[in-house]
Design an enzyme around this catalytic site. Structure first.
Site, PDB file in Angstrom:
ATOM      1  CG  ASP A 677       0.982  -2.594   2.137  1.00  0.00           C
ATOM      2  OD1 ASP A 677       1.726  -2.957   3.064  1.00  0.00           O
ATOM      3  OD2 ASP A 677       0.025  -1.816   2.281  1.00  0.00           O
ATOM      4  CE  LYS A 681      -2.405  -2.696   4.622  1.00  0.00           C
ATOM      5  NZ  LYS A 681      -2.790  -1.443   3.965  1.00  0.00           N
TER       6      LYS A 681
END
Ligand code: ADP
Ligand code: ASP
Ligand code: MG
Length: 814
Positions: A677, A681
């Protein structure tokens, strides 16, 4: 003396006829009134339908006749406790004549234009009889006169032309001898010089009234209808349309020619030279001002006075390289159309003279094609001209205003407003007088085009956003609540009008063009149809609303795969879902390109740092000419929560479970704990900084145990956390021994990016990062030593929703 005309709705029911009678009563106290009435609303269409049924040997015409009969009988009985004998007799004779005519059509199965005129005329005959006799029955000084004895025309059935010299004389003579306060006349119908029944064209009762008003030099002509005047555009299609107070004859004529049905186009002509003002009034709301059409110049008023549209248009294009050399080319083209009695509504010709485009009514298109191809048969065989092309399902939308000529850039504004909303313009025409700019567009886009243009030219200050939200769960719920709470503020202060036009969760979905009622949105959604991603897309597309925005609050790859379809329809995309922006570079680039090409914003602020303005700040730095040299960031609220709570007194498993329970992790905690994750980003930040990179290019220094990495299911994974507690305690102990904190850090430097767990020493800006906070430090050419820092809560439903909301507002402000 006043001339009043009441339209179909105004005389469409006993209730409305009572309103008409009340108006006539009031007016006739002061002066004589002449009242022209239409057929009862819908009757003209029913008569035509019955005629077609009879012509087609469909005995159903008898049923249609009976409906017509019943409608009138009901009205008579509701208006009159005891109808006069004269009324009963007249009506029964008229209905009998009507029935015989229909039987005749059935018998010979033919409905010529001449018979059709005779047939439709019954509507006005019946309505005028009923109203006049009711007035008399109520003791008023009233009479009925058949207009066919006053208005004489040629024999151009269905749209006859008036012989003014005879008609004016007849009208004047009749009214000279009449001593009644109220005279009721049927509109629409007339007689030819040979005594045949004719009509003045659909909607022609307005025209009847104008002819009478002009012949008698009336003070005013009042057209009473079902709306409060001539509106800035068709009020049935644009909610924000409003009545125009004053308008010139030319403007009114132009608007009505281009489809403003409220006034039948030829109506202005007879009263224009005599300067008789036309006042459009609303029978249902007599106190409303209405519109005054007169000679008053519109200096100083808005450049665009109104917008109108005509549907059912076909565009004919004649082109070919040989066209320049063909003598009398245009003459032959227009002569052909004139012989066929085909009315040309719009003409455009390219200066190269290689092509000419004509807008005509669709029902005449096939006839036009046959005739034109025949006229140019020789040139077509020699390949000098191509056979005529015909495009159907089109509409004309026109901006109208006397004052447009004094303003520059109006057409530019018109085209760009339409372009921004993906309305393709097929042809453009602008009269030399510059009172009218017309465009030809697809009929399916008309409503959107009218709303877009109305917003552009009449409500410049408010922008309507139509929002479609999918994935309404925790975050979505907050977003809807925030929109509900801020709606008024945004309208009053930012002039943005947000409508939630569609909502979906994984079970159901619901749509409403006028905006879903947010007071009760949960039950509306629960009662919606079964959710489907494709049906959702198709519905948003077919609703075809301007400034549409699709908001994705799912984490679903199938939803992300539809972004390109939305963008291609010029529908903006606001994504919380990170999948699209962290997908393959080609796909990310494609979405960016589509966004530019189709003028559809693609915003995803919440992909990084939830509601924190990280991407927006980065975009502003780049746009203003700054360059990012490196980024250091803690971007995982969930990992921050985990390592802030994990120590020698807690268990790694318990802390992760708690993070999941509080909603800080994805449903599959491996997406957070594996660092994927965070890698997504930093990838998005690197890409937005201008670096072309893929997820595989990011170095991921994992802190998970070997068995944690190998686990197949979420449950297995949790088990490894219990089993490998020692592995995780060792990470904590190492950092604690140096007085450091564990933080999961993302870095980008000189085109390379990495993610991994780091021991952060005291004094470092990351050291004191609490709870689920995120922090991003941008080192740039302008911020070389002291970075620009953005810090704050980086997870949670409320802040994520507000980040999505900020993206929506950004679109509104643009
Ligand atoms: P009537 O039966 O009274 O003659 P019409 O149906 O012929 O009434 O005309 C009124 C209708 O015209 C309105 O109900 C509206 O739907 C339509 N209309 C189209 N454009 C406009 C406009 N610019 N302003 C007002 N009405 C319009
Ligand atoms: N009744 C006719 C029509 O419907 C004329 C009118 O109402 O103006 O077209
Ligand atoms: Mg009308």
């Amino acid at each position: 003396m006043k001339v009043l005309k009441f339209g179909g709705t105004s005389v469409g029911s006993s209730k409305n006829i009572n309103k008409v009678i009340a108006i006539l009563e009031t007016y006739s106290k002061d002066e004589d009134v002449i009242c022209i009435v239409s057929a009862v609303g819908g009757i003209t269409d029913k008569l035509l339908f019955a005629g077609q049924q009879a012509q087609n040997k469909d005995a159903g015409y008898i049923e249609t006749f009976k409906t017509v009969e019943a409608i009138h009988t009901d009205i008579i009985n509701a208006l009159n406790e005891t109808p006069t004998k004269s009324l009963i007799d007249h009506i029964s004779i008229t209905l009998k004549d009507l029935r015989s005519l229909l039987d005749g059509i059935f018998l010979i199965n033919e409905l010529s234009p001449k018979t059709s005129d005779k047939l439709v005329g019954f509507g006005e005959k019946l309505s005028s009889l009923i109203i006049a006799e009711t007035l008399i029955n109520r003791g008023l000084s009233a009479a009925r006169k058949n207009t066919q004895e006053l208005i004489i025309t040629n024999s151009n059935f269905t749209k006859a032309e008036v012989d003014y010299s005879i008609s004016n004389q007849l009208i004047r003579e009749y009214f000279k001898s009449s001593d009644k306060s109220i005279t009721i006349l049927p509109g629409f119908i007339a007689k030819s010089r040979n005594g045949e029944d004719t009509t003045l064209g659909r909607g022609g009762s307005d025209f009847t009234a104008a002819i009478i008003a002009a012949a008698l030099h009336a003070d005013t002509l009042e057209i009473w209808t079902d709306v409060s005047g001539m509106y800035t555009t068709n009020p049935k299609l644009v909610k924000q349309a409003y009545p125009i107070k004053n308008i010139s004859y030319q403007e009114a004529m132009e608007l009505s020619h281009f489809g403003a049905k409220v006034l039948y186009p030829p109506t202005v002509q007879p009263v224009l030279d005599l300067n008789i003002p036309i006042h459009i009034k609303n029978t249902m709301e007599p106190e409303a001002d209405g519109t005054i059409i007169s000679n008053s110049p519109s200096n100083g008023s808005k450049p665009v006075k109104g917008i109108s549209n005509i549907n059912d248009i076909a565009l004919l294009t004649l082109q070919g390289s040989g066209m320049i050399g063909i003598p009398g080319f245009s003459k032959r083209l227009f002569e052909t159309l004139s012989q066929e009695k085909i009315n040309v509504i719009l003409i455009t010709q390219a200066s190269s003279e290689h092509s000419i485009c004509l807008g005509i009514e669709t029902n005449e298109a096939d006839r036009a094609k046959t005739a034109i191809d025949q006229t140019f048969e020789y040139e077509i065989t020699c390949h000098k001209i191509e056979p005529l092309t015909v495009e159907k399902d089109l509409s004309i939308v026109a901006l109208v205003g006397d004052n447009m000529k004094n303003h520059q850039g109006l057409s530019g504004k018109m085209f760009s407003a339409l372009g921004r909303n993906n309305v393709n313009i097929r042809a453009i025409a602008q009269g030399a007088s510059e009172k009218n700019i017309s465009v030809v567009i697809a009929e399916k886009d008309v409503k959107k085009a009218l709303n877009t243009l109305h917003e552009q030219f009449f409500e410049i200050k408010t922008k309507q956003l139509n929002v479609f939200i999918t994935g309404v769960g925790n975050v979505g719920e907050r977003l809807v609540e925030q929109i509900k709470a801020q709606k008024k503020y945004l309208k009053d202060n930012l002039k943005i009008n947000i409508r939630v036009a569609g909502l979906s969760n994984s079970r159901t979905m619901t749509f409403n063009e006028d905006g879903i009622d947010l007071k009760d949105w949960k039950s509306v959604l629960a009662a919606g149809e079964k959710a489907s991603l494709n049906v959702f897309f198709e519905t948003v597309k077919s609703m075809n609303l301007r400034n549409s925005i699709f908001v994705d609050i799912t984490a679903n790859a199938d939803v992300a795969s539809l972004y390109e379809d939305y963008l291609r329809e010029s529908i903006g995309v606001v994504a919380c879902n990170k999948i699209a922006c962290s997908s393959d570079l080609d796909h990310y680039n494609l979405l960016k390109r589509l966004s530019l090409k189709y003028n559809a914003p693609f915003l995803f602020e919440t992909n990084v740092g939830a509601g924190l303005p990280v991407i927006d700040t980065l975009n502003n730095l780049i746009a203003s000419g700054d360059k990012v040299t490196s980024i250091q960031a803690v971007l995982s609220g969930s990992l921050n929560f985990v390592f802030n709570n994990f120590n020698k007194d807690t268990k790694f498993y318990d802390v992760v479970k708690q993070a999941a329970a509080e909603g800080y992790t994805e449903p599959d905690p491996r997406i957070d704990l594996s660092g994927v994750d965070v890698a997504r980003k930093i990838l998005i930040l690197a890409r937005e900084s201008g670096v072309e990179m893929n997820l595989e290019d990011i170095e991921n220094k994992t802190f998970l145990s070997e068995s944690g990495l190998q686990s197949d299911t979420v449950e297995d994974f949790y088990q490894t956390l219990i089993k490998d507690e020692a592995h995780y305690q060792k990470l904590y102990a190492s950092a604690a021994s140096k007085g450091s904190q564990l933080k999961y850090v993302a870095k980008f430097n000189k085109g390379k990016a990495s993610v991994g767990l780091e021991e952060i020493p005291q004094g470092h800006p990351f050291y004191n990062l609490e709870g689920k906070d995120n922090i991003v430090m941008f080192y740039t050419t302008r911020y070389p030593e002291q970075p620009m820092i953005i810090k704050g809560a980086g997870a949670g439903a409320d802040v994520t929703a507000s980040g999505l909301f900020a993206d929506i507002i950004r679109i509104g402000n643009n």
